[in-house]
Design a protein around this motif. Structure first.
Motif, PDB file in Angstrom:
ATOM      1  N   PRO A   1     -24.403 -24.525 -12.396  1.00 10.86           N
ATOM      2  CA  PRO A   1     -23.222 -24.127 -11.622  1.00 10.86           C
ATOM      3  C   PRO A   1     -22.325 -23.217 -12.448  1.00 10.86           C
ATOM      4  O   PRO A   1     -22.091 -23.465 -13.630  1.00 10.86           O
ATOM      5  CB  PRO A   1     -22.539 -25.467 -11.307  1.00 10.86           C
ATOM      6  CG  PRO A   1     -23.025 -26.410 -12.358  1.00 10.86           C
ATOM      7  CD  PRO A   1     -24.419 -25.982 -12.692  1.00 10.86           C
ATOM      8  N   LYS A   2     -21.811 -22.158 -11.817  1.00  7.39           N
ATOM      9  CA  LYS A   2     -20.991 -21.180 -12.549  1.00  7.39           C
ATOM     10  C   LYS A   2     -19.733 -20.775 -11.792  1.00  7.39           C
ATOM     11  O   LYS A   2     -18.947 -19.969 -12.285  1.00  7.39           O
ATOM     12  CB  LYS A   2     -21.800 -19.908 -12.833  1.00  7.39           C
ATOM     13  CG  LYS A   2     -22.997 -20.078 -13.737  1.00  7.39           C
ATOM     14  CD  LYS A   2     -23.609 -18.711 -14.040  1.00  7.39           C
ATOM     15  CE  LYS A   2     -24.828 -18.826 -14.926  1.00  7.39           C
ATOM     16  NZ  LYS A   2     -25.956 -19.453 -14.228  1.00  7.39           N
ATOM     17  N   ALA A   3     -19.543 -21.282 -10.576  1.00  7.84           N
ATOM     18  CA  ALA A   3     -18.429 -20.813  -9.750  1.00  7.84           C
ATOM     19  C   ALA A   3     -17.090 -20.993 -10.450  1.00  7.84           C
ATOM     20  O   ALA A   3     -16.236 -20.100 -10.419  1.00  7.84           O
ATOM     21  CB  ALA A   3     -18.434 -21.544  -8.407  1.00  7.84           C
ATOM     22  N   ASP A   4     -16.879 -22.136 -11.095  1.00  8.22           N
ATOM     23  CA  ASP A   4     -15.617 -22.365 -11.793  1.00  8.22           C
ATOM     24  C   ASP A   4     -15.644 -21.814 -13.209  1.00  8.22           C
ATOM     25  O   ASP A   4     -14.615 -21.399 -13.736  1.00  8.22           O
ATOM     26  CB  ASP A   4     -15.303 -23.858 -11.821  1.00  8.22           C
ATOM     27  CG  ASP A   4     -14.920 -24.377 -10.443  1.00  8.22           C
ATOM     28  OD1 ASP A   4     -13.812 -24.048  -9.989  1.00  8.22           O
ATOM     29  OD2 ASP A   4     -15.729 -25.076  -9.815  1.00  8.22           O
ATOM     30  N   LEU A   5     -16.807 -21.787 -13.814  1.00  9.61           N
ATOM     31  CA  LEU A   5     -16.926 -21.222 -15.155  1.00  9.61           C
ATOM     32  C   LEU A   5     -16.517 -19.751 -15.159  1.00  9.61           C
ATOM     33  O   LEU A   5     -15.883 -19.264 -16.095  1.00  9.61           O
ATOM     34  CB  LEU A   5     -18.370 -21.371 -15.642  1.00  9.61           C
ATOM     35  CG  LEU A   5     -18.668 -20.974 -17.077  1.00  9.61           C
ATOM     36  CD1 LEU A   5     -17.967 -21.889 -18.054  1.00  9.61           C
ATOM     37  CD2 LEU A   5     -20.178 -20.991 -17.326  1.00  9.61           C
ATOM     38  N   LEU A   6     -16.868 -19.043 -14.088  1.00 11.14           N
ATOM     39  CA  LEU A   6     -16.584 -17.613 -13.995  1.00 11.14           C
ATOM     40  C   LEU A   6     -15.434 -17.330 -13.038  1.00 11.14           C
ATOM     41  O   LEU A   6     -15.333 -16.216 -12.495  1.00 11.14           O
ATOM     42  CB  LEU A   6     -17.845 -16.869 -13.538  1.00 11.14           C
ATOM     43  CG  LEU A   6     -19.091 -17.081 -14.408  1.00 11.14           C
ATOM     44  CD1 LEU A   6     -20.285 -16.342 -13.831  1.00 11.14           C
ATOM     45  CD2 LEU A   6     -18.831 -16.629 -15.837  1.00 11.14           C
ATOM     46  N   ARG A   7     -14.577 -18.297 -12.831  1.00  7.85           N
ATOM     47  CA  ARG A   7     -13.467 -18.136 -11.897  1.00  7.85           C
ATOM     48  C   ARG A   7     -12.572 -16.970 -12.318  1.00  7.85           C
ATOM     49  O   ARG A   7     -12.431 -16.664 -13.510  1.00  7.85           O
ATOM     50  CB  ARG A   7     -12.671 -19.428 -11.797  1.00  7.85           C
ATOM     51  CG  ARG A   7     -11.962 -19.841 -13.063  1.00  7.85           C
ATOM     52  CD  ARG A   7     -11.278 -21.217 -12.907  1.00  7.85           C
ATOM     53  NE  ARG A   7     -10.387 -21.251 -11.777  1.00  7.85           N
ATOM     54  CZ  ARG A   7     -10.558 -22.043 -10.722  1.00  7.85           C
ATOM     55  NH1 ARG A   7     -11.587 -22.860 -10.665  1.00  7.85           N
ATOM     56  NH2 ARG A   7      -9.684 -22.022  -9.739  1.00  7.85           N
ATOM     57  N   ALA A   8     -11.937 -16.340 -11.327  1.00 12.07           N
ATOM     58  CA  ALA A   8     -11.115 -15.154 -11.587  1.00 12.07           C
ATOM     59  C   ALA A   8      -9.626 -15.457 -11.615  1.00 12.07           C
ATOM     60  O   ALA A   8      -8.829 -14.607 -12.035  1.00 12.07           O
ATOM     61  CB  ALA A   8     -11.394 -14.082 -10.532  1.00 12.07           C
ATOM     62  N   THR A   9      -9.223 -16.653 -11.166  1.00 18.44           N
ATOM     63  CA  THR A   9      -7.805 -17.010 -11.155  1.00 18.44           C
ATOM     64  C   THR A   9      -7.625 -18.456 -11.579  1.00 18.44           C
ATOM     65  O   THR A   9      -8.539 -19.276 -11.473  1.00 18.44           O
ATOM     66  CB  THR A   9      -7.186 -16.830  -9.750  1.00 18.44           C
ATOM     67  OG1 THR A   9      -7.854 -17.694  -8.824  1.00 18.44           O
ATOM     68  CG2 THR A   9      -7.304 -15.387  -9.281  1.00 18.44           C
ATOM     69  N   MET A  10      -6.417 -18.765 -12.031  1.00 18.28           N
ATOM     70  CA  MET A  10      -6.008 -20.134 -12.357  1.00 18.28           C
ATOM     71  C   MET A  10      -4.515 -20.198 -12.144  1.00 18.28           C
ATOM     72  O   MET A  10      -3.747 -19.620 -12.927  1.00 18.28           O
ATOM     73  CB  MET A  10      -6.380 -20.479 -13.800  1.00 18.28           C
ATOM     74  CG  MET A  10      -6.191 -21.948 -14.141  1.00 18.28           C
ATOM     75  SD  MET A  10      -6.978 -22.398 -15.729  1.00 18.28           S
ATOM     76  CE  MET A  10      -5.921 -21.525 -16.898  1.00 18.28           C
ATOM     77  N   ALA A  11      -4.113 -20.854 -11.030  1.00 22.29           N
ATOM     78  CA  ALA A  11      -2.711 -20.840 -10.607  1.00 22.29           C
ATOM     79  C   ALA A  11      -2.269 -19.379 -10.449  1.00 22.29           C
ATOM     80  O   ALA A  11      -2.898 -18.620  -9.718  1.00 22.29           O
ATOM     81  CB  ALA A  11      -1.845 -21.620 -11.589  1.00 22.29           C
ATOM     82  N   ASP A  12      -1.209 -18.964 -11.173  1.00 25.68           N
ATOM     83  CA  ASP A  12      -0.731 -17.582 -11.032  1.00 25.68           C
ATOM     84  C   ASP A  12      -1.279 -16.667 -12.119  1.00 25.68           C
ATOM     85  O   ASP A  12      -0.744 -15.570 -12.348  1.00 25.68           O
ATOM     86  CB  ASP A  12       0.802 -17.553 -11.047  1.00 25.68           C
ATOM     87  CG  ASP A  12       1.390 -18.229 -12.290  1.00 25.68           C
ATOM     88  OD1 ASP A  12       0.617 -18.867 -13.036  1.00 25.68           O
ATOM     89  OD2 ASP A  12       2.614 -18.116 -12.496  1.00 25.68           O
ATOM     90  N   LEU A  13      -2.351 -17.082 -12.781  1.00 25.57           N
ATOM     91  CA  LEU A  13      -2.961 -16.276 -13.841  1.00 25.57           C
ATOM     92  C   LEU A  13      -4.267 -15.653 -13.354  1.00 25.57           C
ATOM     93  O   LEU A  13      -5.009 -16.261 -12.579  1.00 25.57           O
ATOM     94  CB  LEU A  13      -3.262 -17.148 -15.064  1.00 25.57           C
ATOM     95  CG  LEU A  13      -2.094 -17.918 -15.680  1.00 25.57           C
ATOM     96  CD1 LEU A  13      -2.608 -18.810 -16.806  1.00 25.57           C
ATOM     97  CD2 LEU A  13      -1.019 -16.960 -16.191  1.00 25.57           C
ATOM     98  N   SER A  14      -4.552 -14.458 -13.838  1.00 27.87           N
ATOM     99  CA  SER A  14      -5.891 -13.899 -13.661  1.00 27.87           C
ATOM    100  C   SER A  14      -6.720 -14.297 -14.879  1.00 27.87           C
ATOM    101  O   SER A  14      -6.211 -14.382 -15.994  1.00 27.87           O
ATOM    102  CB  SER A  14      -5.837 -12.374 -13.515  1.00 27.87           C
ATOM    103  OG  SER A  14      -5.438 -11.763 -14.730  1.00 27.87           O
ATOM    104  N   VAL A  15      -7.998 -14.564 -14.631  1.00 29.47           N
ATOM    105  CA  VAL A  15      -8.888 -15.089 -15.676  1.00 29.47           C
ATOM    106  C   VAL A  15     -10.103 -14.188 -15.795  1.00 29.47           C
ATOM    107  O   VAL A  15     -10.711 -13.801 -14.797  1.00 29.47           O
ATOM    108  CB  VAL A  15      -9.342 -16.528 -15.338  1.00 29.47           C
ATOM    109  CG1 VAL A  15     -10.251 -17.079 -16.436  1.00 29.47           C
ATOM    110  CG2 VAL A  15      -8.141 -17.432 -15.130  1.00 29.47           C
TER     111      VAL A  15
END
Length: 470
Positions: free
Chosen positions: A385-399
């Motif tokens: 699984p990679k959906a969260d590992l490669l997530r693009a946001t976290m709250a109001d942050l870009s990741v």
């Protein structure tokens, strides 16, 4: 000692209880349990623990994950979020000790998590490399640490490092999912919405040992027969082999364009094979040609999470299967593919046997100059699984994922670590730099990419007709 089936029944009944009943039961159990109880290690943990004792400075079993955070990063909320995850997953607050003549694990009580603040100047990559390369002291310290590095205004790196004894590739996706939930909750001063865990990793360690002694032990006969007389991989080297394995390594890129990868996938589907089977067959062929052997063993990691209740846990569940390639009789690529398919499906039927038990059953003589049984490894990581590992946001942050630093270490003499992305096939060929030059490794990588590209077009080509430059 209760049976594995009875333990499974009890765990199922415990998971079905309402959360408040489970919490009360755990409190009552904890009150009668001696403080600092030593729990057994899983087989995989035990091997990693021995390797860490063999060479405490070896960082090849560090699992780093660094992301770039753009936006108003809240260091206090990140610290609280990581602390909540460590409190939730006992394996992240565990130290490893000797209990008599065997290693064990002791779960430490929850305590505040300290997020380190580091100055990345003048070279952020060097700063991340130095941080992720700092050895763990598994006897005294938790197997996780994290640091925040300020690149500029609203621009930070979050670098998390976990020792492999407490985490696997699957776990990183769990960690990032829970980090996002806990960070957002900490920012708003609330509680994260996380389902209660059905068990802890120490429970899995106990269960896995009971299973290996019971139903898992029945698989060893297969591996004993399958690996009888397995040879070492004898690739030509550029430097004299050291008397003792050091793990020093390098890597070079592996790639196959999307069009060629898609054509290969279509061909393999017609042959009732997966992309993994096709690429493993190619890897076997490349190694066999380079070594002048028709019998090659390659280690393949598998997730080891064959129960749904293991999915939300952080911990080391992965196992290693030994895929022995039969290249005798100058087969065609199509015939080699067929043999690889059969060998892979058969190996998966016996995947419950721990690699450590397989090593003992195979009776392979130990040689301090090389890894045991599997000098080569192959991994295609698309199944994790990679959906969260490669997530693009976290709250109001870009990741965004920050490229991992070259570790300069390797776990095997030669290994291919690949992934299937939108641009095609990508990854790395890692090599032991004590033995091989970068030029030789690049030659093997080029041979692999060339043969993977030709498999769909020339499946009836015999191995004796292959040409390569490695």
């Amino acid at each position: 000692m209760i049976s594995a089936d009875r333990r499974q029944e009890l765990l199922g009944r415990l998971a079905a209880l309402p959360p408040e009943r489970r919490a009360a039961m755990r409190r009552s159990l904890g009150s009668s349990r001696p403080e600092g109880r030593v729990w057994p290690l899983s087989f995989g943990q035990e091997r990693l623990w021995f390797l860490s004792r063999f060479d405490p400075t070896d960082t090849s079993y560090h699992v780093p994950w660094t992301v770039r955070l753009r936006g108003p990063a809240d260091g206090g909320a990140l610290e609280a979020a990581l602390g909540r995850i460590v409190e939730r997953h006992e394996v992240l607050r565990t130290r490893f000790v000797m209990e008599g003549d065997r290693p064990g694990q002791v779960v430490l009580p929850p305590r505040p998590f300290a997020l380190e603040r580091l100055d990345p100047r003048p070279d952020p990559d060097a700063a991340v490399a130095a941080y992720t390369g700092r050895p763990f002291d598994l006897r005294h310290d938790p197997p996780i640490r994290a640091a925040l590095l300020r690149l500029g205004h609203d621009d930070h790196l979050l670098s998390i490092v976990v020792h492999h004894v407490a985490v696997d590739g699957w776990s990183l996706d769990v960690l990032m999912r829970e980090l996002a939930a806990c960070y957002e909750a900490a920012r708003r001063g609330g509680e994260p919405e996380l389902a209660e865990l059905p068990l802890q990793y120490k429970d899995y360690a106990v269960w896995s040992r009971e299973r290996a002694d019971g139903e898992g032990g029945g698989h060893l006969g297969h591996w004993r027969e399958r690996l009888a007389g397995a040879p070492v991989l004898d690739l030509p080297t550029d430097h004299p082999r050291p008397a003792r394995w050091t793990g020093r390594g390098g890597r070079c890129a592996l790639a196959l364009p999307d069009a060629r990868t898609a054509r290969l996938e279509a061909f393999l589907k017609g042959e009732r094979c997966t992309l993994f089977m096709g690429l493993l067959a190619v890897f076997h062929a490349v190694l066999a040609r380079a070594a002048g052997q028709d019998d090659v063993c390659v280690g393949v990691p598998v997730a080891g999470r064959d129960r749904t209740k293991f999915a939300p846990l952080i911990g080391y569940f992965s196992n290693t299967l030994v895929l022995r390639g039969d290249l005798s009789g100058d087969p065609s690529l199509r015939e080699l593919l067929r043999r690889t398919r059969v060998a892979t499906l058969t190996a998966l039927q016996h995947a419950e046997a721990p690699f450590e038990r397989v090593l003992a059953a195979a009776g392979t003589p130990r040689d301090l100059s090389r890894p045991p049984l599997c000098q080569a490894m192959f991994n295609l990581s698309h199944h994790l699984p990679k959906a969260d590992l490669l997530r693009a946001t976290m709250a109001d942050l870009s990741v965004a994922v920050w490229p991992p630093p070259p570790g300069g270490r390797t776990k095997s003499e030669i290994s291919a670590d690949l992934y299937r992305g939108p641009e095609g096939l990508g990854g790395w060929l890692e090599f032991n730099s004590d033995l091989f030059s970068t030029r030789r490794a690049e030659g093997l990588a080029a041979d692999f990419a060339a043969l993977a590209g030709r498999l769909a077009d020339e499946p009836d080509l015999r191995l004796s007709e292959l040409k390569g430059r490695s």
